[in-house]
Design a protein around this motif. Structure first.
Motif, PDB file in Angstrom:
ATOM      1  N   ILE A   1      -7.000   4.486  11.370  1.00  0.00           N
ATOM      2  CA  ILE A   1      -6.560   3.735  10.191  1.00  0.00           C
ATOM      3  C   ILE A   1      -6.131   4.692   9.074  1.00  0.00           C
ATOM      4  CG2 ILE A   1      -7.346   2.235   8.301  1.00  0.00           C
ATOM      5  CD1 ILE A   1      -9.038   0.720  10.317  1.00  0.00           C
ATOM      6  N   ILE A   2      -6.915   5.734   8.860  1.00  0.00           N
ATOM      7  CA  ILE A   2      -6.583   6.707   7.816  1.00  0.00           C
ATOM      8  C   ILE A   2      -5.248   7.378   8.123  1.00  0.00           C
ATOM      9  CG2 ILE A   2      -7.294   8.872   6.719  1.00  0.00           C
ATOM     10  CD1 ILE A   2     -10.213   7.968   7.213  1.00  0.00           C
ATOM     11  N   TYR A   3      -5.017   7.718   9.394  1.00  0.00           N
ATOM     12  CA  TYR A   3      -3.741   8.314   9.806  1.00  0.00           C
ATOM     13  C   TYR A   3      -2.587   7.377   9.485  1.00  0.00           C
ATOM     14  CZ  TYR A   3      -0.076  10.086  12.955  1.00  0.00           C
ATOM     15  OH  TYR A   3       1.115  10.551  13.471  1.00  0.00           O
ATOM     16  N   GLU A   4      -2.757   6.101   9.798  1.00  0.00           N
ATOM     17  CA  GLU A   4      -1.694   5.134   9.530  1.00  0.00           C
ATOM     18  C   GLU A   4      -1.444   4.968   8.033  1.00  0.00           C
ATOM     19  OE1 GLU A   4       0.227   4.114  11.859  1.00  0.00           O
ATOM     20  OE2 GLU A   4      -1.019   5.021  13.398  1.00  0.00           O
ATOM     21  N   CYS A   5      -2.479   5.167   7.227  1.00  0.00           N
ATOM     22  CA  CYS A   5      -2.314   5.046   5.772  1.00  0.00           C
ATOM     23  C   CYS A   5      -1.681   6.297   5.166  1.00  0.00           C
ATOM     24  CB  CYS A   5      -3.670   4.768   5.117  1.00  0.00           C
ATOM     25  SG  CYS A   5      -4.285   3.088   5.441  1.00  0.00           S
ATOM     26  N   ILE A   6      -1.793   7.426   5.857  1.00  0.00           N
ATOM     27  CA  ILE A   6      -1.048   8.623   5.436  1.00  0.00           C
ATOM     28  C   ILE A   6       0.424   8.417   5.780  1.00  0.00           C
ATOM     29  CG2 ILE A   6      -0.706  11.103   5.804  1.00  0.00           C
ATOM     30  CD1 ILE A   6      -3.713  11.265   6.484  1.00  0.00           C
ATOM     31  N   HIS A   7       0.672   7.891   6.988  1.00  0.00           N
ATOM     32  CA  HIS A   7       2.034   7.574   7.439  1.00  0.00           C
ATOM     33  C   HIS A   7       2.940   8.806   7.307  1.00  0.00           C
ATOM     34  CE1 HIS A   7       3.327   3.658   8.828  1.00  0.00           C
ATOM     35  NE2 HIS A   7       4.557   3.894   8.428  1.00  0.00           N
ATOM     36  N   PRO A   8       2.604   9.886   8.033  1.00  0.00           N
ATOM     37  CA  PRO A   8       3.286  11.162   7.792  1.00  0.00           C
ATOM     38  C   PRO A   8       4.753  11.229   8.197  1.00  0.00           C
ATOM     39  CG  PRO A   8       1.803  11.319   9.669  1.00  0.00           C
ATOM     40  CD  PRO A   8       1.543   9.995   9.033  1.00  0.00           C
ATOM     41  N   PHE A   9       5.198  10.310   9.071  1.00  0.00           N
ATOM     42  CA  PHE A   9       6.569  10.392   9.571  1.00  0.00           C
ATOM     43  C   PHE A   9       7.419   9.215   9.091  1.00  0.00           C
ATOM     44  CE2 PHE A   9       3.750  12.445  12.665  1.00  0.00           C
ATOM     45  CZ  PHE A   9       4.312  13.717  12.687  1.00  0.00           C
ATOM     46  N   GLY A  10       8.720   9.362   9.207  1.00  0.00           N
ATOM     47  CA  GLY A  10       9.619   8.300   8.790  1.00  0.00           C
ATOM     48  C   GLY A  10       9.520   7.088   9.697  1.00  0.00           C
ATOM     49  N   ASP A  11       9.278   7.308  10.966  1.00  0.00           N
ATOM     50  CA  ASP A  11       9.134   6.239  11.946  1.00  0.00           C
ATOM     51  C   ASP A  11       8.267   6.782  13.084  1.00  0.00           C
ATOM     52  OD1 ASP A  11       9.557   3.776  13.214  1.00  0.00           O
ATOM     53  OD2 ASP A  11      11.296   4.533  14.338  1.00  0.00           O
ATOM     54  N   GLY A  12       7.682   5.898  13.874  1.00  0.00           N
ATOM     55  CA  GLY A  12       6.865   6.348  14.996  1.00  0.00           C
ATOM     56  C   GLY A  12       5.427   6.666  14.633  1.00  0.00           C
ATOM     57  N   ASN A  13       5.007   6.271  13.436  1.00  0.00           N
ATOM     58  CA  ASN A  13       3.625   6.538  13.021  1.00  0.00           C
ATOM     59  C   ASN A  13       2.628   5.743  13.857  1.00  0.00           C
ATOM     60  OD1 ASN A  13       3.877   8.237  10.399  1.00  0.00           O
ATOM     61  ND2 ASN A  13       5.361   6.588  10.134  1.00  0.00           N
TER      62      ASN A  13
ATOM     63  N   TYR B   1       0.845  -1.195   0.000  1.00  0.00           N
ATOM     64  CA  TYR B   1       0.000   0.000   0.000  1.00  0.00           C
ATOM     65  C   TYR B   1       0.886   1.253   0.000  1.00  0.00           C
ATOM     66  CZ  TYR B   1      -3.642   3.300   1.387  1.00  0.00           C
ATOM     67  OH  TYR B   1      -4.520   4.359   1.431  1.00  0.00           O
ATOM     68  N   PRO B   2       0.687   2.165  -0.969  1.00  0.00           N
ATOM     69  CA  PRO B   2       1.524   3.376  -1.027  1.00  0.00           C
ATOM     70  C   PRO B   2       1.035   4.440  -0.046  1.00  0.00           C
ATOM     71  CG  PRO B   2      -0.031   3.357  -2.864  1.00  0.00           C
ATOM     72  CD  PRO B   2      -0.249   2.063  -2.116  1.00  0.00           C
ATOM     73  N   TYR B   3       1.891   4.852   0.856  1.00  0.00           N
ATOM     74  CA  TYR B   3       1.550   5.926   1.779  1.00  0.00           C
ATOM     75  C   TYR B   3       1.560   7.260   1.028  1.00  0.00           C
ATOM     76  CZ  TYR B   3       2.639   2.403   5.341  1.00  0.00           C
ATOM     77  OH  TYR B   3       2.667   1.261   6.110  1.00  0.00           O
ATOM     78  N   SER B   4       1.075   8.296   1.673  1.00  0.00           N
ATOM     79  CA  SER B   4       1.034   9.624   1.045  1.00  0.00           C
ATOM     80  C   SER B   4       2.428  10.038   0.579  1.00  0.00           C
ATOM     81  CB  SER B   4       0.488  10.659   2.028  1.00  0.00           C
ATOM     82  OG  SER B   4      -0.857  10.404   2.344  1.00  0.00           O
ATOM     83  N   GLU B   5       2.489  10.628  -0.613  1.00  0.00           N
ATOM     84  CA  GLU B   5       3.755  11.140  -1.126  1.00  0.00           C
ATOM     85  C   GLU B   5       4.187  12.349  -0.293  1.00  0.00           C
ATOM     86  OE1 GLU B   5       5.863  10.065  -3.454  1.00  0.00           O
ATOM     87  OE2 GLU B   5       4.631   8.273  -3.674  1.00  0.00           O
ATOM     88  N   PRO B   6       5.493  12.619  -0.201  1.00  0.00           N
ATOM     89  CA  PRO B   6       5.981  13.717   0.644  1.00  0.00           C
ATOM     90  C   PRO B   6       5.314  15.053   0.373  1.00  0.00           C
ATOM     91  CG  PRO B   6       7.818  12.370  -0.093  1.00  0.00           C
ATOM     92  CD  PRO B   6       6.611  11.858  -0.814  1.00  0.00           C
ATOM     93  N   ASP B   7       5.097  15.383  -0.915  1.00  0.00           N
ATOM     94  CA  ASP B   7       4.496  16.683  -1.232  1.00  0.00           C
ATOM     95  C   ASP B   7       2.989  16.704  -1.006  1.00  0.00           C
ATOM     96  OD1 ASP B   7       3.747  15.062  -3.304  1.00  0.00           O
ATOM     97  OD2 ASP B   7       4.584  16.315  -4.900  1.00  0.00           O
TER      98      ASP B   7
END
Length: 441
Positions: free
Chosen positions: A382-394, A354-360
């Protein structure tokens, strides 16, 4: 804002310039009518010069420069007098808006934006290309005196579109289209990178939202206005939650449940913590001891620090608050990237692809997620985890935000993050993939 010493001996330093006397005067004007502090804005780092993301942005800029989206006539008008484009539209359609008052607000916004520009001090695309081996005819790009990040034109365009649309909702679509055109013109003209425009758009929309909240009524009735004035704040709130839980006499105390959460949340990340250590830390934390006196275990400490941050924040409903929760985890438990810093590379879920949100796209996606407070808490998680905004610690930050969304009902979150927790995330990602494939077919 001094230039670092190492840059004094290099012609290729990655900054624009120091602010001059005129800049300092503009920056010091302030923005008394815009209810915003620089500290509450998310920390967004533009792509580093020479990085892969930077090169991708540069190529996009070059393509649009030779094949602009907007007409030449529009590019000239939007560059020289962007506010006149809005005023012309408002006058033509006789819209309900005080343009003089709006113009004064734009003057204040300009001061705020200039402060941000010199905070980041990113060179304009033309400056970068002039200092690098580049075949692009950068001489054809008009020079600008201010730094590149964020785009002021984009910020003003979306700020104005939001304000005017509030009082003229039938024109919202066309006003937003005008704002999009003005924002795109900055890339068409080679003056801004796409990330400059993206952050400018976010700022315009976010500041307009805060301003509209301010003028709509008594701000003391706004639950997000002054968290420091709440009668029960921070750890005092936790005592209330613990008391409420223990009065139910369900067989476990709040300390028991907090201990289980600390163990389980770390276990999901494959960090093993000692049960007795977690129990002692939970007991001390609920008693009100500062986190540094609750435990020496960094994995337990990071969770308690983040819970502390969530208790003081109250509702996690802005990108800045999301970053504050993650920042509280601490760099010593973040294996990739930095605490509080949004991810700057593409990423995907290894188990599902599953592709997380792109950086931009992260800032826009997190902003939309923040605005959507009405959905069921676990689905929001679940939606937050699928955005995965951080490099680690999501996962850790996400579960603590979920705890906040559940009003710190620790027993409820423990039920949600049990043995089927990961499978529910995976099922959602698989279902999303299937929907995308069906739509493509």
């Amino acid at each position: 804002m001094p230039i670092p010493i190492k840059h004094l001996f290099s012609e290729n330093f990655d900054i624009h310039r120091q602010p001059n006397e005129k800049d300092m005067k503009e920056m010091s004007k302030g923005w008394p009518n815009l209810p915003i502090e620089l500290e509450e804005l998310p920390e967004i780092i533009p792509p580093e010069a020479g990085s892969q993301r930077h090169q991708i942005e540069l190529e996009k800029l070059k393509n649009y420069f030779f094949k602009p989206v907007n007409s030449q006539e529009f590019l000239v008008k939007s560059n020289d007098k962007p506010f006149s484009l809005l005023a012309g539209y408002c006058n033509k359609h006789n819209l309900n808006i005080n343009l003089e008052a709006l113009d004064k607000l734009n003057d204040e916004l300009a001061s705020l934006i200039l402060n941000l520009k010199f905070k980041y001090n990113r060179p304009r695309p033309k400056e970068y290309m002039s200092r690098s081996q580049n075949q692009f005819p950068y001489e054809r790009i008009e020079s600008n005196k201010s730094p590149s990040f964020p785009s002021g034109h984009a910020a003003h365009a979306f700020f104005n579109a939001c304000i005017v649309s509030k009082f003229n909702p039938d024109h919202e679509m066309r006003l937003r289209t005008l704002a999009e055109m003005i924002a795109q013109s900055r890339i068409d003209l080679g003056k801004h990178y796409p990330s400059d425009v993206s952050f400018g758009r976010f700022l315009g929309e976010y500041i307009a939202k805060k301003y509209l909240e301010k003028i709509e009524g008594d701000m003391n009735l706004n639950e997000n206005y002054s968290e420091d004035n709440n009668e029960i704040t921070g750890r005092k709130r936790l005592v209330e939650y613990a008391k409420r839980h223990d009065e139910k006499k369900i067989g476990t105390t709040y300390v028991d449940e907090l201990c289980e959460f600390l163990i389980r949340s770390n276990e999901i990340e494959r960090y093993v913590v000692d049960i007795k250590e977690a129990e002692d830390a939970a007991y001390s934390f609920v008693r009100g001891l500062p986190v540094k006196h609750c435990t020496k275990n960094k994995y337990i400490r990071s969770h308690l620090d983040a819970i502390d941050a969530a208790l003081n924040i109250d509702r996690v409903n802005t990108p800045k608050k999301v970053q504050e929760i993650h920042l509280a985890l601490g760099d010593d438990v973040i294996e990739r990237g930095h605490a509080g810093e949004f991810r700057q590379y593409s990423h995907y879920a290894r188990s599902t692809g599953y592709p997380y949100s792109e950086p931009d796209q992260i800032l826009d996606d997190v902003s939309a997620w923040c605005d959507n407070l009405n959905i069921e808490p676990f689905m929001r998680h679940i939606i937050y985890e699928c955005i995965h905004p951080f490099g680690d610690g999501n996962g850790r930050s996400g579960r603590i935000i979920l705890l906040s969304d559940l009003d710190f009902d620790i027993a409820k979150i423990n039920d949600l993050i049990g043995d089927n927790y990961i499978q529910r995330l995976v099922d959602y990602q698989h279902a999303s993939h299937k929907i995308e494939e069906d739509n493509e077919n």
